[in-house]
Design an enzyme around this catalytic site. Sequence first.
Site, short mmCIF file in Angstrom:
data_model
loop_
_atom_site.label_atom_id
_atom_site.label_comp_id
_atom_site.label_asym_id
_atom_site.label_seq_id
_atom_site.Cartn_x
_atom_site.Cartn_y
_atom_site.Cartn_z
CD GLN A 135 -6.25 -0.60 7.83
OE1 GLN A 135 -7.40 -1.87 7.89
NE2 GLN A 135 -5.46 -0.80 7.68
N GLY A 166 0.86 -0.96 -0.11
CA GLY A 166 -0.48 -0.11 -0.10
C GLY A 166 0.58 1.20 -0.27
CB SER A 167 3.90 2.28 1.80
OG SER A 167 3.50 2.73 3.23
CB CYS A 200 2.74 2.91 9.81
SG CYS A 200 2.15 1.76 8.38
CG HIS A 258 -0.30 -7.20 5.27
ND1 HIS A 258 -0.15 -6.82 6.40
CD2 HIS A 258 -0.01 -6.09 4.42
CE1 HIS A 258 0.24 -5.31 6.69
NE2 HIS A 258 -0.19 -4.59 5.29
CB THR A 270 11.61 -10.26 -11.47
OG1 THR A 270 12.23 -10.62 -12.88
CG2 THR A 270 11.18 -11.60 -12.22
CG ASN A 276 -4.72 4.25 9.17
OD1 ASN A 276 -4.84 5.26 8.30
ND2 ASN A 276 -3.53 4.47 9.76
CB SER A 292 -1.95 -3.20 1.53
OG SER A 292 -0.52 -4.37 1.90
#
Length: 394
Positions: free
Chosen positions: A181, A72-73, A327, A203, A239, A153, A201
């Site tokens: 989120q 996401g970042s 974070c 995860h 890649t 978030n 993102s």
Amino acid sequence: MEKMIYLDNAATTKTAPEVVQAMLPYFSELYGNPSSIYDFAGKSKEAVTKGREQIAQVLGAKKEEIYFTAGGSESDNWALKAAFEAYKSKGNHIITTKIEHHAILHTCEYLEKERGAKITYLDVDENGIVKLDELEKAITPETILISVMFANNEIGSIQPIKEIGRIAREHGILFHTDAVQAFCQVPINVDECNIDMLSSSGHKINGPKGIGFLYIRKGVKIRSFVHGGAQERKRRAGTENVPGIVGYGVAASRASSSMKERAEKEIAIRDHMIQRITSEIPYVKLNGDPVKRLPNNINVSFQFVEGESLLLMLDNYGICASSGSACTSGSLDPSHVLLAIGLPHEIAHGSLRMTLSDETTMEEADYTVDRLKEIVAHLRSMSPLYEDFIKKNK
């Protein structure tokens, strides 16, 4: 209760077993480089295409509009920096909010200091919601981008994204939303919301870490972010993370198909916990909109309590929670989100965020609230400020 109770799913989630199973062959069996031309590598290329299609389907997007990133970042950085470079001949003004993730706020600071951008940071109301009239007033002839997160978030408040998208479209301005989120937590259709770019993102939805995507609507003139090879249609070299993409695709399909039932369960447990906390523990405040919030988000502030002490004592009981964004967990400063919704420093410091999953049970919820009551009472019993407050209000 001996087992760990994990209530920090906004920080990261457990990778689902079926996601892991889908990824495994692409580490040691089907390990070809998708850019190679022989048949063995073609299996990897097919897997990347399938992952792209699975994610696009969730958003109502075209597969060619999904660009894989490391998370996401990176997606947030790409959206803001590349859009600014591509459209700076039109103007240099970006509108965002004071409660964005630091991946947005710090990127805006960089663009402001190093690239000559003008940034407007919109206030939010006491529930963390953008005021649409103030957004529209902030637009100037130089405005090239509006970036407002889909859902916060920390406090879980969901923004009026459709209305923001409509305003941006009417003014001919690009609209980006950080949906890290919100993706697969609430329904999102990029066309209905007039979204031009969207970050996510893996995860956060029981997928693997190290993989994300940026949705870029066809026709948006955004520049490459990583230069090198021709991957991601020459917009993001390197890649491809084939196992990550496979896992993200499976996680997105899984989370999308179970979204309605999962949300109903999480809302029931969330509201039960909020009701108990706010009625059984005095001097506590619910942060965020009580209704327009993510199904799994609880954020409360306790007066006369330090959030760090609260977390450490919860951890002693095997309960994992947070005081805000993972974070910024190393920071001693109070949450910028809580300050933006009007909380004074001393109350913002006593905040607790608990974020549920589809595995959270009502038994775990009640155990957590019971322990919270004990911990808050214990911490307040050692607080001179609380003692003085009680004496004054007798």
